[in-house]
Enzyme design. Structure first.
Site, PDB file in Angstrom:
ATOM      1  CG  ASN A  10      -7.753   3.424  -2.227  1.00 13.24           C
ATOM      2  OD1 ASN A  10      -7.595   4.177  -3.190  1.00 13.24           O
ATOM      3  ND2 ASN A  10      -6.745   2.940  -1.518  1.00 13.24           N
ATOM      4  CE  LYS A  17      -5.319  -1.750  -2.452  1.00 14.59           C
ATOM      5  NZ  LYS A  17      -4.166  -1.120  -1.845  1.00 14.59           N
ATOM      6  NE  ARG A  89      -5.051   6.792  -1.024  1.00 13.10           N
ATOM      7  CZ  ARG A  89      -4.102   6.203  -1.722  1.00 13.10           C
ATOM      8  NH1 ARG A  89      -4.363   5.118  -2.400  1.00 13.10           N
ATOM      9  NH2 ARG A  89      -2.888   6.700  -1.743  1.00 13.10           N
ATOM     10  CG  HIS A 178       2.259   7.155   0.909  1.00 11.01           C
ATOM     11  ND1 HIS A 178       3.549   6.998   0.486  1.00 11.01           N
ATOM     12  CD2 HIS A 178       1.500   6.363   0.109  1.00 11.01           C
ATOM     13  CE1 HIS A 178       3.583   6.156  -0.530  1.00 11.01           C
ATOM     14  NE2 HIS A 178       2.338   5.772  -0.787  1.00 11.01           N
ATOM     15  CG  HIS A 205       3.616   4.182   3.249  1.00 11.01           C
ATOM     16  ND1 HIS A 205       2.466   3.779   3.878  1.00 11.01           N
ATOM     17  CD2 HIS A 205       3.556   3.680   1.991  1.00 11.01           C
ATOM     18  CE1 HIS A 205       1.739   3.063   3.038  1.00 11.01           C
ATOM     19  NE2 HIS A 205       2.378   2.993   1.879  1.00 11.01           N
ATOM     20  CG  ASN A 208       3.497  -1.817  -5.274  1.00  6.96           C
ATOM     21  OD1 ASN A 208       4.478  -2.509  -5.552  1.00  6.96           O
ATOM     22  ND2 ASN A 208       2.289  -2.322  -5.070  1.00  6.96           N
ATOM     23  NE  ARG A 238       4.987   5.535  -8.148  1.00  6.31           N
ATOM     24  CZ  ARG A 238       4.168   5.748  -7.125  1.00  6.31           C
ATOM     25  NH1 ARG A 238       4.288   6.831  -6.391  1.00  6.31           N
ATOM     26  NH2 ARG A 238       3.227   4.886  -6.824  1.00  6.31           N
ATOM     27  NE  ARG A 282       5.872 -10.444  -1.973  1.00  5.94           N
ATOM     28  CZ  ARG A 282       4.568 -10.263  -1.945  1.00  5.94           C
ATOM     29  NH1 ARG A 282       3.851 -10.878  -1.053  1.00  5.94           N
ATOM     30  NH2 ARG A 282       3.981  -9.473  -2.806  1.00  5.94           N
ATOM     31  CD  GLU A 383      -2.757   3.966   3.384  1.00  4.03           C
ATOM     32  OE1 GLU A 383      -2.553   2.757   3.121  1.00  4.03           O
ATOM     33  OE2 GLU A 383      -2.383   4.882   2.651  1.00  4.03           O
TER      34      GLU A 383
HETATM   35  P1  ADP Z   1       0.690  -0.701  -2.131  1.00  2.00           P
HETATM   36  O1  ADP Z   1       1.571   0.512  -2.152  1.00  2.00           O
HETATM   37  O2  ADP Z   1       0.237  -1.111  -3.491  1.00  2.00           O
HETATM   38  O3  ADP Z   1      -0.388  -0.670  -1.076  1.00  2.00           O
HETATM   39  P2  ADP Z   1       1.967  -2.646  -0.365  1.00  2.00           P
HETATM   40  O4  ADP Z   1       1.998  -1.737   0.817  1.00  2.00           O
HETATM   41  O5  ADP Z   1       1.080  -3.828  -0.310  1.00  2.00           O
HETATM   42  O6  ADP Z   1       1.697  -1.865  -1.723  1.00  2.00           O
HETATM   43  O7  ADP Z   1       3.473  -3.142  -0.608  1.00  2.00           O
HETATM   44  C1  ADP Z   1       3.837  -3.905  -1.709  1.00  2.00           C
HETATM   45  C2  ADP Z   1       5.326  -4.241  -1.570  1.00  2.00           C
HETATM   46  O8  ADP Z   1       5.531  -4.969  -0.348  1.00  2.00           O
HETATM   47  C3  ADP Z   1       5.847  -5.108  -2.699  1.00  2.00           C
HETATM   48  O9  ADP Z   1       7.112  -4.642  -3.125  1.00  2.00           O
HETATM   49  C4  ADP Z   1       6.021  -6.463  -2.023  1.00  2.00           C
HETATM   50  O10 ADP Z   1       7.041  -7.209  -2.621  1.00  2.00           O
HETATM   51  C5  ADP Z   1       6.423  -6.028  -0.610  1.00  2.00           C
HETATM   52  N1  ADP Z   1       6.273  -7.156   0.320  1.00  2.00           N
HETATM   53  C6  ADP Z   1       5.142  -7.780   0.686  1.00  2.00           C
HETATM   54  N2  ADP Z   1       5.441  -8.848   1.500  1.00  2.00           N
HETATM   55  C7  ADP Z   1       6.790  -8.875   1.615  1.00  2.00           C
HETATM   56  C8  ADP Z   1       7.726  -9.721   2.299  1.00  2.00           C
HETATM   57  N3  ADP Z   1       7.316 -10.762   3.019  1.00  2.00           N
HETATM   58  N4  ADP Z   1       9.043  -9.427   2.201  1.00  2.00           N
HETATM   59  C9  ADP Z   1       9.471  -8.377   1.467  1.00  2.00           C
HETATM   60  N5  ADP Z   1       8.648  -7.544   0.799  1.00  2.00           N
HETATM   61  C10 ADP Z   1       7.336  -7.780   0.874  1.00  2.00           C
END
Ligand code: ADP
Length: 398
Positions: A10, A17, A89, A178, A205, A208, A238, A282, A383
């Protein structure tokens, strides 16, 4: 059963990744991430046989360097001989690809053509494809498109109310992204809940990037991202939907260049823009719990907009059986899930607070009470496993 491993790649704009996955049982033999590519501090991190490693890459290392390093790792750990395919991907498949494809010269040409619609992503994906072809010339290479699952959307859902020629001549329409994740978690919900073939699911979904999808009987009938992954709900950095008139206001009245507007909408908006603190959910939740009002406002806008988008999909679905949360935020934030369900309590469901708290950190589960007529649940996305399965299936079909 003979070993059948798939290398899943990816390539993001500045990251790679990767995973080597056993197509028979979903076990990850090697997984990792090369990041900060093109920078002085490019690095590769990986996990193999339960132990974690991290190595610096050469300064300004690009995708090719990262993939060469990965190939050395694969050879060093004797994983090359059991590979049956490489799954890539690919972000944008345009209108041409409604499913995964064995990569041929024609497929490469089509991905190149679609790069116009995904200038940050498709060229990086192509670099990955070319490097993998060179490293493993005998292996079947398969492209799995983020857009493919949404090709089932009806015309009234995917067209913008713009001059029709823009669609016919330039392909300007809503594509959605997605798709692999929405497809995976909706199929998992059907399996886990034992739903009938006729079903109505909304998947959220939330990573980020965030998008919502309406799925009827296994097919995407609408989704919140559009021509680009900027449309729709609020995301980490975004903006999601905005008044298109903003563009004129910023450029004509305030003197922004179009690049500055684009950069602001993509990188400085969303949770980060409102909270003035972070794009990381977080950090925002912690600040909210400590009484930071900007953080609370960011969460309120995020949840309100998400709930509105979910409610909008009651139109194409004529109702709802289950709402699925996934992605880093969807899988972990019990705070956001609770707020969204509260906005939509008129649907008749009731949150089970204990189940909501338990369904975190990789745990799957229904988070509404047993007597709720519509269910909400959490399903961790995978995925890579979807890409592995498609690549293995197509390699075997050849
Ligand atoms: P990507 O789209 O890059 O794959 P992820 O699916 O890993 O991203 O999601 C990243 C988001 O998930 C970030 O905003 C992160 O803060 C949030 N996140 C991860 N763990 C937690 C948690 N324990 N509580 C709240 N949000 C979380």
């Amino acid at each position: 059963m003979s070993e059948q491993h798939v290398l899943v790649l990816n390539c993001g704009s500045s990251s790679l990744k990767f995973a080597v996955i056993d197509a028979n049982n979903a076990q990850e033999l090697l997984s990792g991430l090369a990041e900060r590519l093109h920078n002085d501090d490019a690095v590769i991190k990986y996990k193999i046989a339960g132990s974690k490693h991290q190595n610096a890459l050469t300064a300004k290392a690009d995708h090719k360097v990262a993939i060469d390093t990965l190939v050395s790792l694969i050879r060093e750990h004797k994983l090359a001989d059991s590979l049956i395919a490489v799954g890539h991907r690919v972000v944008h498949g345009g209108e041409q690809f409604t499913g995964s494809q064995v990569i041929t010269d024609d497929v490469i040409a089509a991905i190149m053509k679609t790069a116009q619609l995904a200038p940050l992503h498709n060229p990086a994906n192509l670099t990955g494809i070319k490097a993998a072809q060179q490293a493993f010339p005998a292996l079947t290479q398969v492209a799995v498109f983020d857009t493919a699952f949404h090709q089932s959307m009806p015309k009234h859902a995917y067209l913008y109310a713009l001059p029709y020629a823009l669609y016919k001549e330039q392909g300007v329409r809503r594509y959605g992204f997605h798709g692999t994740s929405h497809n995976y978690v909706s199929a998992k919900a059907v399996e886990v809940l034992g739903l009938a073939n006729s079903h109505r699911i909304i998947t959220a979904h939330l990573g980020n990037g965030c998008s919502v999808c309406a799925i009827k009987d296994g097919n995407s009938v609408d989704t919140s991202m559009g021509l680009t992954p900027l449309e729709g709900v609020v995301m980490g950095t975004r903006s999601g939907d905005i008044d298109p008139g903003l563009f004129d206001f910023l450029t004509v009245q305030l003197g922004y260049s179009s690049q500055e507007v684009s950069s602001m909408l993509n990188k400085d908006s969303g949770l980060l823009g409102i909270s003035e603190l972070s794009n990381d959910c977080r950090t925002i939740e912690e600040a909210h719990l400590e009484g930071n009002t900007q953080a609370t406002l960011a969460l309120d806008i995020f949840c309100y907009r998400l709930a509105k988008q979910i409610a909008a999909y009651l139109v194409p679905l004529s109702g709802l059986d289950v709402l699925v949360f996934t992605g880093g935020i969807g899988e972990n934030s019990d705070i956001i899930r609770a707020k969204v369900l509260t906005h939509l309590s008129f649907l008749g469901w009731q949150l089970d607070p204990q189940k909501n708290t338990e369904a975190r950190f990789g745990n799957m589960g229904v988070i509404t009470t047993a007597d709720s007529n519509i269910k909400a649940m959490v399903i961790p996305t995978n995925e890579e496993w979807m890409i592995c399965q498609d690549a293995a299936r197509l390699a075997k079909e050849l």
